[in-house]
Scaffold this active site. Structure first.
Site, PDB file in Angstrom:
ATOM      1  N   SER A  31       9.322  -2.362  -9.233  1.00 46.59           N
ATOM      2  CA  SER A  31       8.344  -3.345  -8.715  1.00 46.59           C
ATOM      3  C   SER A  31       6.982  -3.129  -9.456  1.00 46.59           C
ATOM      4  O   SER A  31       6.055  -3.844  -9.404  1.00 46.59           O
ATOM      5  CB  SER A  31       8.033  -3.514  -7.407  1.00 46.59           C
ATOM      6  OG  SER A  31       7.308  -2.474  -7.020  1.00 46.59           O
ATOM      7  N   LEU A  63      -5.475  -0.234   3.333  1.00 46.96           N
ATOM      8  CA  LEU A  63      -5.250  -1.137   4.401  1.00 46.96           C
ATOM      9  C   LEU A  63      -4.356  -2.063   4.313  1.00 46.96           C
ATOM     10  O   LEU A  63      -4.466  -3.359   4.970  1.00 46.96           O
ATOM     11  CB  LEU A  63      -6.675  -1.736   4.873  1.00 46.96           C
ATOM     12  CG  LEU A  63      -7.632  -0.506   5.295  1.00 46.96           C
ATOM     13  CD1 LEU A  63      -9.094  -1.171   5.449  1.00 46.96           C
ATOM     14  CD2 LEU A  63      -7.394   0.089   6.530  1.00 46.96           C
ATOM     15  N   GLY A 120      -6.771  -4.488   2.131  1.00 48.92           N
ATOM     16  CA  GLY A 120      -7.465  -3.677   0.744  1.00 48.92           C
ATOM     17  C   GLY A 120      -7.547  -2.529   1.156  1.00 48.92           C
ATOM     18  O   GLY A 120      -6.721  -1.718   1.541  1.00 48.92           O
ATOM     19  N   GLY A 171      11.121   9.218  -4.784  1.00 45.56           N
ATOM     20  CA  GLY A 171      10.326  10.282  -4.373  1.00 45.56           C
ATOM     21  C   GLY A 171       8.978   9.825  -4.862  1.00 45.56           C
ATOM     22  O   GLY A 171       8.760   9.127  -5.970  1.00 45.56           O
ATOM     23  N   ASP A 176       2.051   4.161  -3.619  1.00 41.10           N
ATOM     24  CA  ASP A 176       2.202   5.095  -4.744  1.00 41.10           C
ATOM     25  C   ASP A 176       1.755   4.554  -6.099  1.00 41.10           C
ATOM     26  O   ASP A 176       1.154   5.193  -6.867  1.00 41.10           O
ATOM     27  CB  ASP A 176       3.731   5.286  -5.199  1.00 41.10           C
ATOM     28  CG  ASP A 176       4.479   6.035  -4.003  1.00 41.10           C
ATOM     29  OD1 ASP A 176       3.943   6.948  -3.119  1.00 41.10           O
ATOM     30  OD2 ASP A 176       5.899   5.981  -3.812  1.00 41.10           O
ATOM     31  N   ASN A 189      -3.077   6.052   4.212  1.00 33.41           N
ATOM     32  CA  ASN A 189      -3.077   4.802   4.756  1.00 33.41           C
ATOM     33  C   ASN A 189      -3.401   4.904   6.033  1.00 33.41           C
ATOM     34  O   ASN A 189      -3.857   6.175   6.519  1.00 33.41           O
ATOM     35  CB  ASN A 189      -1.727   4.336   4.420  1.00 33.41           C
ATOM     36  CG  ASN A 189      -0.556   4.989   5.046  1.00 33.41           C
ATOM     37  OD1 ASN A 189      -0.902   5.789   6.023  1.00 33.41           O
ATOM     38  ND2 ASN A 189       0.582   4.828   4.649  1.00 33.41           N
TER      39      ASN A 189
HETATM   40  P1  ADP Z   1       1.296   2.512   1.789  1.00 32.78           P
HETATM   41  O1  ADP Z   1       2.303   1.973   0.916  1.00 32.78           O
HETATM   42  O2  ADP Z   1       1.119   3.876   1.477  1.00 32.78           O
HETATM   43  O3  ADP Z   1       1.305   2.451   3.241  1.00 32.78           O
HETATM   44  P2  ADP Z   1      -0.626   0.124   1.776  1.00 32.78           P
HETATM   45  O4  ADP Z   1       0.468  -0.500   2.428  1.00 32.78           O
HETATM   46  O5  ADP Z   1      -2.135   0.532   2.398  1.00 32.78           O
HETATM   47  O6  ADP Z   1       0.080   1.765   1.516  1.00 32.78           O
HETATM   48  O7  ADP Z   1      -0.858  -0.494   0.276  1.00 32.78           O
HETATM   49  C1  ADP Z   1      -1.711   0.135  -0.669  1.00 32.78           C
HETATM   50  C2  ADP Z   1      -2.309  -0.852  -1.272  1.00 32.78           C
HETATM   51  O8  ADP Z   1      -1.733  -1.908  -2.026  1.00 32.78           O
HETATM   52  C3  ADP Z   1      -3.506  -1.533  -0.465  1.00 32.78           C
HETATM   53  O9  ADP Z   1      -4.293  -0.812  -0.242  1.00 32.78           O
HETATM   54  C4  ADP Z   1      -3.436  -2.827  -1.201  1.00 32.78           C
HETATM   55  O10 ADP Z   1      -4.588  -2.951  -2.215  1.00 32.78           O
HETATM   56  C5  ADP Z   1      -2.301  -3.073  -1.767  1.00 32.78           C
HETATM   57  N1  ADP Z   1      -1.447  -3.843  -0.737  1.00 32.78           N
HETATM   58  C6  ADP Z   1      -0.427  -3.482  -0.058  1.00 32.78           C
HETATM   59  N2  ADP Z   1       0.101  -4.413   0.530  1.00 32.78           N
HETATM   60  C7  ADP Z   1      -0.290  -5.614   0.200  1.00 32.78           C
HETATM   61  C8  ADP Z   1      -0.393  -7.060   0.519  1.00 32.78           C
HETATM   62  N3  ADP Z   1       0.528  -7.323   1.588  1.00 32.78           N
HETATM   63  N4  ADP Z   1      -1.117  -7.910  -0.199  1.00 32.78           N
HETATM   64  C9  ADP Z   1      -1.901  -7.450  -1.117  1.00 32.78           C
HETATM   65  N5  ADP Z   1      -2.099  -6.190  -1.473  1.00 32.78           N
HETATM   66  C10 ADP Z   1      -1.288  -5.185  -0.902  1.00 32.78           C
END
Ligand code: ADP
Length: 300
Positions: A290, A220, A224, A41, A251, A184
């Site tokens: 994690s 993103l 980043g 959650g 989160d 996101n």
């Molecule tokens: P959500 O989980 O809400 O989809 P994101 O995938 O954008 O959000 O991830 C949140 C943040 O975590 C990103 O802005 C980045 O800083 C970090 N992050 C996510 N995936 C990666 C990755 N593969 N490598 C490095 N940083 C990551």
């Protein structure tokens, strides 16, 4: 003086995960792996992520008077979250039924349960928590009217951070309270609706900002994040890591950013730290397990 760096208001779910060779069709039964039960959650995840970083953290949420509720309370407490605001009863604990196929794709059914019973009255009754908290964060796995009540219950100097997930159009009064709104790419598109013109996230950040939040962050993934405020749009670099499982990255990012804002960091500084926390979270399987400690973030 504030007792809490961060008050999270949001959901607490038991994630019930079964691996399957393939999904059942209507009327069909398939056999799967042993059941794995994880605390989850978005509200509980954010609270655990902040507490693991060393933030003094409280959670306002509702769970059922059942085994899943006790599992969640245990995991929150062992991460160091103050559970004085976790209300018990009224409906079964929220559950996410998750099947995972061999390619790693998920199919998920969520029963909000007690999360759907966290009311504006519960928020008003928790006034002392709001007055003790520097920053308050929320998501949308609880009723929208409850989130609106959160935004109007803040202490005069405290700050509101919203991750509108799962996304839906937001009332102007809620948008105006966000500092920042954190989205996101998918959430940005849903909230922008018809005004999501083009594929440039910098444009989305500007258009979102024009809808009323005091600041906006667009995450993103491996690219980043972007930070937008009246001072303009700036990019936050990602940290290069070997991604194993991106569950919970958003989160962890939101929790870290909210915590750092409360310690006096600028939005850019807080987002840069959050990007390191998000990167650390994707290097390990799972959501809550994690989430890194401050030492693990420093070692990255
Ligand atoms: P959500 O989980 O809400 O989809 P994101 O995938 O954008 O959000 O991830 C949140 C943040 O975590 C990103 O802005 C980045 O800083 C970090 N992050 C996510 N995936 C990666 C990755 N593969 N490598 C490095 N940083 C990551």
């Amino acid at each position: 003086m504030y007792d809490y760096d961060l008050l999270v208001v949001g959901s607490a779910n038991a994630d019930l995960v079964i691996g399957v060779e393939r999904r059942p069709a209507a009327g069909e039964t398939v056999l799967g792996s042993d059941l794995a039960v994880h605390p989850g959650g978005k509200g509980a995840n954010q609270a655990v992520a902040a507490a693991r970083l060393g933030a003094s953290t409280a959670l306002l949420a509702r769970v059922g008077d059942d085994g899943h509720g006790r599992l969640l309370l245990d995991s929150l407490r062992s991460a160091g979250v103050d559970t004085v605001g976790v209300l018990v009863g009224g409906a079964p604990t929220g559950v996410a039924l998750i099947t995972v196929d061999p390619s790693g794709d998920n199919s998920i059914v969520v029963s909000p349960g007690a999360n759907g019973r966290l009311t504006p009255e519960d928020v008003r009754a928790a006034g002392s928590l709001f007055h003790a908290s520097r920053v308050v964060s929320a998501q949308l796995e609880i009723p929208l009217e409850t989130v609106v009540a959160v935004a109007s219950s803040l202490a005069p100097d405290s700050r509101f951070v919203l991750n509108p997930s799962p996304p839906r159009p937001l009332p102007a009064v809620l948008l105006a309270a966000c500092d920042p709104l954190i989205v996101n790419e998918h959430e940005a598109k849903v909230i922008l609706g018809d005004s999501a013109i083009g594929d440039d996230p910098e444009d989305w950040a500007r258009i979102l900002l024009a809808k009323g939040p005091r600041s906006v962050v667009v995450t993103l993934g491996a690219e980043g994040a972007l930070v937008a405020s009246k001072d303009g749009v700036s990019r936050v670099a990602s940290v290069k890591v070997d991604a194993v499982d991106t569950t919970g990255a958003g989160d962890a990012f939101t929790a870290a950013l909210a915590y750092r804002l409360g310690t006096g960091a600028s939005l850019e500084e807080a987002a840069a730290y959050a990007a390191r926390v998000g990167a650390a979270a994707v290097t390990k399987e799972g959501a809550q397990v994690s989430f890194p400690t401050a030492e693990e973030v420093d070692a990255l």
